[in-house]
Motif scaffolding. Structure first.
Motif, PDB file in Angstrom:
ATOM      1  N   LEU A  43       0.822  -1.210   0.000  1.00 25.46           N
ATOM      2  CA  LEU A  43       0.000   0.000   0.000  1.00 25.46           C
ATOM      3  C   LEU A  43       0.857   1.263   0.000  1.00 25.46           C
ATOM      4  O   LEU A  43       0.590   2.215  -0.748  1.00 25.46           O
ATOM      5  N   SER A  44       1.885   1.274   0.840  1.00 23.66           N
ATOM      6  CA  SER A  44       2.729   2.456   0.979  1.00 23.66           C
ATOM      7  C   SER A  44       3.513   2.741  -0.300  1.00 23.66           C
ATOM      8  O   SER A  44       3.702   3.901  -0.675  1.00 23.66           O
ATOM      9  N   ALA A  45       3.962   1.679  -0.967  1.00 25.60           N
ATOM     10  CA  ALA A  45       4.689   1.861  -2.218  1.00 25.60           C
ATOM     11  C   ALA A  45       3.780   2.483  -3.284  1.00 25.60           C
ATOM     12  O   ALA A  45       4.188   3.412  -4.013  1.00 25.60           O
ATOM     13  N   VAL A  46       2.558   1.983  -3.377  1.00 28.12           N
ATOM     14  CA  VAL A  46       1.607   2.541  -4.350  1.00 28.12           C
ATOM     15  C   VAL A  46       1.257   3.986  -3.983  1.00 28.12           C
ATOM     16  O   VAL A  46       1.194   4.864  -4.853  1.00 28.12           O
ATOM     17  N   HIS A  47       1.064   4.233  -2.683  1.00 21.52           N
ATOM     18  CA  HIS A  47       0.741   5.588  -2.227  1.00 21.52           C
ATOM     19  C   HIS A  47       1.871   6.555  -2.568  1.00 21.52           C
ATOM     20  O   HIS A  47       1.630   7.694  -2.999  1.00 21.52           O
ATOM     21  N   LEU A  48       3.097   6.118  -2.378  1.00 19.97           N
ATOM     22  CA  LEU A  48       4.246   6.969  -2.689  1.00 19.97           C
ATOM     23  C   LEU A  48       4.263   7.351  -4.162  1.00 19.97           C
ATOM     24  O   LEU A  48       4.535   8.508  -4.515  1.00 19.97           O
ATOM     25  N   VAL A  49       3.950   6.387  -5.021  1.00 20.97           N
ATOM     26  CA  VAL A  49       3.893   6.669  -6.468  1.00 20.97           C
ATOM     27  C   VAL A  49       2.814   7.710  -6.764  1.00 20.97           C
ATOM     28  O   VAL A  49       3.013   8.636  -7.566  1.00 20.97           O
ATOM     29  N   VAL A  50       1.668   7.565  -6.108  1.00 18.10           N
ATOM     30  CA  VAL A  50       0.560   8.508  -6.311  1.00 18.10           C
ATOM     31  C   VAL A  50       0.977   9.919  -5.899  1.00 18.10           C
ATOM     32  O   VAL A  50       0.725  10.897  -6.617  1.00 18.10           O
ATOM     33  N   VAL A  51       1.635  10.035  -4.744  1.00 19.96           N
ATOM     34  CA  VAL A  51       2.047  11.354  -4.250  1.00 19.96           C
ATOM     35  C   VAL A  51       3.095  11.977  -5.172  1.00 19.96           C
ATOM     36  O   VAL A  51       2.992  13.151  -5.541  1.00 19.96           O
ATOM     37  N   ILE A  52       4.106  11.180  -5.532  1.00 18.62           N
ATOM     38  CA  ILE A  52       5.179  11.693  -6.387  1.00 18.62           C
ATOM     39  C   ILE A  52       4.639  12.116  -7.755  1.00 18.62           C
ATOM     40  O   ILE A  52       5.130  13.072  -8.374  1.00 18.62           O
ATOM     41  N   SER A  53       3.610  11.429  -8.226  1.00 18.48           N
ATOM     42  CA  SER A  53       3.015  11.735  -9.538  1.00 18.48           C
ATOM     43  C   SER A  53       2.031  12.900  -9.478  1.00 18.48           C
ATOM     44  O   SER A  53       1.346  13.181 -10.472  1.00 18.48           O
ATOM     45  N   ASN A  54       1.928  13.553  -8.304  1.00 14.56           N
ATOM     46  CA  ASN A  54       1.020  14.684  -8.113  1.00 14.56           C
ATOM     47  C   ASN A  54      -0.446  14.311  -8.360  1.00 14.56           C
ATOM     48  O   ASN A  54      -1.242  15.122  -8.848  1.00 14.56           O
ATOM     49  N   LEU A  55      -0.788  13.073  -8.014  1.00 11.04           N
ATOM     50  CA  LEU A  55      -2.159  12.597  -8.181  1.00 11.04           C
ATOM     51  C   LEU A  55      -2.899  12.509  -6.854  1.00 11.04           C
ATOM     52  O   LEU A  55      -4.051  12.078  -6.813  1.00 11.04           O
ATOM     53  N   GLU A  56      -2.227  12.939  -5.785  1.00 14.51           N
ATOM     54  CA  GLU A  56      -2.844  12.851  -4.460  1.00 14.51           C
ATOM     55  C   GLU A  56      -4.044  13.794  -4.352  1.00 14.51           C
ATOM     56  O   GLU A  56      -4.009  14.932  -4.817  1.00 14.51           O
ATOM     57  N   SER A  57      -5.100  13.263  -3.754  1.00 14.09           N
ATOM     58  CA  SER A  57      -6.307  14.054  -3.473  1.00 14.09           C
ATOM     59  C   SER A  57      -6.803  13.660  -2.095  1.00 14.09           C
ATOM     60  O   SER A  57      -6.290  12.714  -1.480  1.00 14.09           O
ATOM     61  N   LEU A  58      -7.809  14.362  -1.611  1.00 13.62           N
ATOM     62  CA  LEU A  58      -8.378  14.000  -0.315  1.00 13.62           C
ATOM     63  C   LEU A  58      -8.898  12.570  -0.341  1.00 13.62           C
ATOM     64  O   LEU A  58      -8.682  11.805   0.609  1.00 13.62           O
ATOM     65  N   THR A  59      -9.522  12.183  -1.440  1.00 10.69           N
ATOM     66  CA  THR A  59     -10.070  10.825  -1.544  1.00 10.69           C
ATOM     67  C   THR A  59      -8.974   9.778  -1.539  1.00 10.69           C
ATOM     68  O   THR A  59      -9.060   8.765  -0.817  1.00 10.69           O
ATOM     69  N   SER A  60      -7.930   9.986  -2.339  1.00 11.45           N
ATOM     70  CA  SER A  60      -6.852   8.995  -2.406  1.00 11.45           C
ATOM     71  C   SER A  60      -6.149   8.887  -1.058  1.00 11.45           C
ATOM     72  O   SER A  60      -5.849   7.780  -0.584  1.00 11.45           O
ATOM     73  N   TYR A  61      -5.892  10.042  -0.413  1.00 14.00           N
ATOM     74  CA  TYR A  61      -5.229   9.997   0.893  1.00 14.00           C
ATOM     75  C   TYR A  61      -6.080   9.260   1.907  1.00 14.00           C
ATOM     76  O   TYR A  61      -5.575   8.433   2.678  1.00 14.00           O
ATOM     77  N   LEU A  62      -7.369   9.521   1.913  1.00 13.58           N
ATOM     78  CA  LEU A  62      -8.267   8.873   2.861  1.00 13.58           C
ATOM     79  C   LEU A  62      -8.271   7.360   2.665  1.00 13.58           C
ATOM     80  O   LEU A  62      -8.215   6.592   3.633  1.00 13.58           O
ATOM     81  N   ILE A  63      -8.296   6.920   1.426  1.00 17.41           N
ATOM     82  CA  ILE A  63      -8.305   5.478   1.142  1.00 17.41           C
ATOM     83  C   ILE A  63      -7.000   4.831   1.598  1.00 17.41           C
ATOM     84  O   ILE A  63      -7.008   3.811   2.302  1.00 17.41           O
ATOM     85  N   PHE A  64      -5.873   5.418   1.201  1.00 19.83           N
ATOM     86  CA  PHE A  64      -4.587   4.824   1.568  1.00 19.83           C
ATOM     87  C   PHE A  64      -4.370   4.858   3.080  1.00 19.83           C
ATOM     88  O   PHE A  64      -3.857   3.905   3.662  1.00 19.83           O
ATOM     89  N   GLN A  65      -4.771   5.958   3.732  1.00 19.46           N
ATOM     90  CA  GLN A  65      -4.564   6.060   5.174  1.00 19.46           C
ATOM     91  C   GLN A  65      -5.424   5.051   5.925  1.00 19.46           C
ATOM     92  O   GLN A  65      -4.962   4.386   6.855  1.00 19.46           O
ATOM     93  N   ALA A  66      -6.676   4.916   5.526  1.00 20.91           N
ATOM     94  CA  ALA A  66      -7.570   3.960   6.193  1.00 20.91           C
ATOM     95  C   ALA A  66      -7.071   2.532   6.022  1.00 20.91           C
ATOM     96  O   ALA A  66      -7.074   1.739   6.984  1.00 20.91           O
TER      97      ALA A  66
END
Length: 409
Positions: free
Chosen positions: A297-320
């Motif tokens: 999960l963390s590896a995929v989340h890191l890719v999302v953040v680095i790719s500037n694709l992070e949003s409130l929804t994506s953060y909430l899903i990965f954090q939960a």
């Protein structure tokens, strides 16, 4: 004498689980109840740097970790109930001090004292449960208690926000004192002493040295305590920076309590699942699977953040989902750490709690103080936590992961 269901004589098993959850809840409320008030505290006490508000949580955890070194040996010598009673009284007093603080330094001093007092709740919760159970049975009892306990972080910010509707942030600390007073009354009226006189250990340097040696030289005790410290650090990092992330970064201040509750609730669901599955699948299979899932999960989340694709929804899903993984680790790591040192449960719980809490403070501070307006520090931090925990498990288990021997523990 303890019954086979692990509840002390005179307490129904359900009441016992509820009591342990309430005892753990003193600490959970101590961390989470004031989260909605951090901005108000900063303004009222002239805190200029936003990241410095995190010290309201971190200093508390520092006291919480340090205090645990003391209470185990005292509880092994004098029994569980007298130590618990004295420290709950101290927590009530510290809450009053916090409510009356005139400066940020005074508040931090009161929070340190609160942490020192609440440290007994962690040590004694584990020791009281371990007095009557071990292994998977202990893990199941602690998981049920943690399931109830995790309701507290779901409700605490909402309760804190509600208190702010009726008065200033100081009301929150008065509420903490009232809850601790309730648990104190429950302790005095309903909790019997769970440590028989025959099992008490005299206070002496030689006894402490021997108990510390046994705890620190057992690779399961130390290894799983350190693993627990890393995952717990991930929780504290999220808690201490959650207000900044949800409010400042994503502009979701009006939904902060709900969003925080969704993430915290994921841990409650995980603890419930663990309580239902651990006696059948074992502590190792569940926790090791959760660690692998956290890494992924963390590896995929890191890719999302680095790719500037992070949003409130994506953060909430990965954090939960990450909190779900961490929730599947906590009770199991604790039970496995305690398994070989149950005969010195009080002192072992103290030392293991110190390792877990102080390690968590270091991890949370490193992640939280790196916050600079994005979720990148959390994504990197969780990935590193997962990788290091997996390495620790590999070392502790002698290179045997997902082996048949897991079912024996």
């Amino acid at each position: 004498m303890m019954k086979s269901h692990s509840a002390p004589v005179g307490m129904h098993p359900r009441e016992f689980v509820a009591f342990i959850a309430a005892l753990m809840g003193v600490n959970a409320l101590g961390v989470d109840l004031m989260l909605p008030a951090l901005a108000d505290i900063g303004r009222d006490l002239l805190v200029s740097e936003a990241n410095h508000r995190q010290w309201v949580v971190t200093v508390y955890m520092l006291g919480f970790g340090t205090g645990q070194l003391v209470y185990g040996p005292l509880a092994d010598r004098f029994g569980r109930k007298p130590i618990l009673t004295a420290t709950l009284v101290g927590f009530v007093a510290a809450s009053i001090f916090a409510a009356s603080s005139a400066t940020f330094a005074a508040l931090l001093g009161a929070r340190l004292l609160q942490g020192l007092m609440s440290a007994s709740t962690r040590v004694l919760a584990v020791a009281i449960v371990r007095d009557g159970a071990s292994g998977r049975t202990m893990a199941r009892t602690m998981s049920i208690a943690q399931m109830i306990f995790f309701i507290v972080p779901i409700l605490a910010p909402t309760l804190g926000q509600g208190l702010l509707e009726f008065g200033p942030w100081r009301f929150i600390f008065y509420a903490l004192g009232m809850f601790a007073a309730f648990v104190l009354a429950w302790t005095l009226v309903r909790l019997p002493e769970t440590l028989p006189l025959a099992r008490r250990v005299p206070l002496s340097i030689s006894n402490l040295r021997q108990s510390y040696r046994l705890t620190l030289t057992n690779r399961f005790s130390v290894g799983y305590s350190v693993a627990a410290s890393l995952t717990f650090g991930g929780i504290i990092a999220f808690v201490s920076s959650s207000q900044q992330i949800f409010v400042d970064e994503f502009g979701a201040g009006d939904r902060f309590t709900l969003l925080f509750a969704l993430c915290a609730g994921a841990m409650g669901v995980a603890s419930f699942a663990n309580s239902r599955l651990v006696e059948r699948l074992g502590t190792r299979l569940i926790s090791q699977s959760a660690v692998l899932a956290l890494i992924t999960l963390s590896a995929v989340h890191l890719v999302v953040v680095i790719s500037n694709l992070e949003s409130l929804t994506s953060y909430l899903i990965f954090q939960a989902l990450s909190m779900t993984c961490i929730g599947l680790c906590g009770a199991n790591f604790g039970a496995m750490a305690m398994e070989p040192v149950g005969h010195i449960a009080g002192t072992a719980s103290s030392l293991q709690g110190f390792i877990t809490s102080m390690g968590a403070v270091l991890v949370a501070s490193a992640i939280g103080q790196s916050y600079a307006g994005t979720t990148l520090p959390l994504a990197i931090g969780y990935l590193l936590i997962g990788l290091v925990v997996l390495l620790l498990i590999y070392i502790v288990e002698g290179g045997k992961l997902f082996q048949a021997r897991m079912s024996s523990r």
